[in-house]
Design a protein around this motif. Structure first.
Motif, PDB file in Angstrom:
ATOM      1  N   LEU A 115       0.954  -1.277   0.000  1.00 58.34           N
ATOM      2  CA  LEU A 115       0.020   0.028  -0.009  1.00 58.34           C
ATOM      3  C   LEU A 115       0.968   1.248  -0.141  1.00 58.34           C
ATOM      4  CD1 LEU A 115      -2.784  -0.939   2.434  1.00 58.34           C
ATOM      5  CD2 LEU A 115      -3.117  -0.751  -0.049  1.00 58.34           C
ATOM      6  N   MET A 118       2.226   1.499  -3.559  1.00 55.60           N
ATOM      7  CA  MET A 118       1.208   1.798  -4.299  1.00 55.60           C
ATOM      8  C   MET A 118       0.867   3.467  -4.143  1.00 55.60           C
ATOM      9  SD  MET A 118      -1.298  -1.299  -4.142  1.00 55.60           S
ATOM     10  CE  MET A 118      -2.460  -0.724  -5.401  1.00 55.60           C
ATOM     11  N   CYS A 241      -6.458   7.776  -7.825  1.00 57.68           N
ATOM     12  CA  CYS A 241      -6.216   7.189  -6.635  1.00 57.68           C
ATOM     13  C   CYS A 241      -7.320   6.827  -5.650  1.00 57.68           C
ATOM     14  CB  CYS A 241      -4.775   8.052  -6.032  1.00 57.68           C
ATOM     15  SG  CYS A 241      -5.792   9.853  -5.633  1.00 57.68           S
ATOM     16  N   HIS A 244      -7.425   3.399  -4.306  1.00 59.93           N
ATOM     17  CA  HIS A 244      -6.399   2.902  -3.498  1.00 59.93           C
ATOM     18  C   HIS A 244      -6.625   3.690  -2.136  1.00 59.93           C
ATOM     19  CE1 HIS A 244      -2.165   3.639  -1.836  1.00 59.93           C
ATOM     20  NE2 HIS A 244      -2.204   2.629  -1.944  1.00 59.93           N
ATOM     21  N   TYR A 290     -11.709  -2.242  -6.087  1.00 59.71           N
ATOM     22  CA  TYR A 290     -10.918  -1.937  -7.443  1.00 59.71           C
ATOM     23  C   TYR A 290     -11.390  -2.144  -8.451  1.00 59.71           C
ATOM     24  CZ  TYR A 290      -6.858  -1.052  -4.993  1.00 59.71           C
ATOM     25  OH  TYR A 290      -5.536  -0.277  -4.146  1.00 59.71           O
TER      26      TYR A 290
END
Length: 320
Positions: A115, A118, A241, A244, A290
């Motif tokens: 994470l 990312m 983003c 995420h 996602y």
């Protein structure tokens, strides 16, 4: 492991969720369904990324690694819980308990580090778009992924090995459905100072530092987004983003709930429910987050599923 007047610990007892026999079948079905959804959802993400050339980018490569880590995370705990419910057994060997602790920490750390990587990927994409291809080239991306796996494998060792030097009292009941490190440490009769130092040091290095990196990345991301003049540009930048950020919030939110419930010495039942969110619900929801918020993933998943349907039809034809 130290020996004294304490009992020789060859097995622990996992108290699990409930002793009510009427709820065992319902609980087994619920856990099995959650596990299958988690494994299938994350496997589909991995297959979609591998099979679609449009997804051969750093972001989706890291996402496939996150899905792999989530499969390992849930597989560390749920199959044993299912077996115990099915066999009406609550025992777990000392070796099995140590293994659960190690792999639980390993995959948990891997989630943390992935994470973070990312978040850095999104930071480069939004704050330095002209240099993105040069900075996040395939070699660097591969090294980041391999580095996160290596750090997780090595980082899980100190907390696990510290259990081996401890001895345990006559009470070896763990009020959990898996061998949680915090609950296991509560059962020891040994001096826990060194163990606590090791646990908190690793938690800071592999937990707090990655979270700090994520917060710093997103502070820069939000600062860059606010400087964009058009609303359309802001929305497009934030949407890259959004998935995420939602996963980060869910993962760290439930993780902090587990840790705070342990520090606050809340009832074990509350800690157990918080752990369910952390270990089961979050990995299960990640593929949905996602796939629902990302058009490229939805298109790739559609292709994967369309290939699987004719295959199943051919298998049925052969069997008939």
């Amino acid at each position: 492991m130290e020996r004294g007047n304490q009992t020789e610990t060859s097995n622990f007892v996992l108290l699990g969720f409930t002793d009510d026999p009427d709820l065992q079948s319902l609980l087994f079905g619920l856990l099995l369904a959650m596990y299958l959804v988690t494994v299938l959802g994350n496997l589909l993400i991995i297959l979609a990324v591998i099979s679609d050339s449009h997804l051969h980018t750093p972001m989706y490569f890291l996402l496939s690694n996150l899905s792999l880590a989530d499969i390992g995370f849930t597989s560390t705990t749920i199959p044993k819980a299912l077996r115990n419910i099915h066999t009406h057994s609550k025992g777990i060997t000392f070796a099995g308990c140590i293994s659960q602790i190690y792999f639980f920490i390993l995959f948990g750390c891997q989630d943390n580090l992935l994470l973070t990587v990312m978040a850095y990927d999104r930071f480069v994409a939004i704050c330095h778009p002209l240099h993105y291809v040069a900075i996040m080239n395939p070699q660097v991306c591969l090294l980041m992924a391999l580095g996160s796996w290596l750090v997780s494998i090595l980082g899980a060792l100190p907390e696990t090995l510290t259990i081996l030097r401890l001895s345990f009292c006559t009470n070896i009941e763990i009020p959990h459905f898996f061998c949680d490190l915090t609950e296991v440490l509560k059962l020891t009769c040994s001096e826990k100072l060194i163990s606590n130092i090791v646990v908190y040091t690793v938690a800071i290095v592999l937990g707090v530092f990655p979270l700090t990196g994520i917060l710093l990345s997103y502070s820069q991301i939000f600062s860059s987004i606010l400087r964009i003049s058009s609303d359309r540009g802001k929305y497009k930048a934030f949407s890259t983003c959004g998935s995420h950020l939602l996963v980060v919030s869910l993962f760290y939110g439930t993780g902090l709930a587990v840790n705070l419930s342990s520090l606050a010495t809340l009832p074990s039942r509350i800690s157990l429910m918080a752990s369910v969110m952390y270990t089961m619900v979050t990995p299960m929801l990640n593929p949905f987050i996602y796939s629902l918020r990302n058009r490229d993933i939805k298109v790739a998943l559609g292709r994967v599923l369309s290939k699987m349907v004719p295959l199943s039809e051919r298998v049925d034809a052969c069997l008939s």
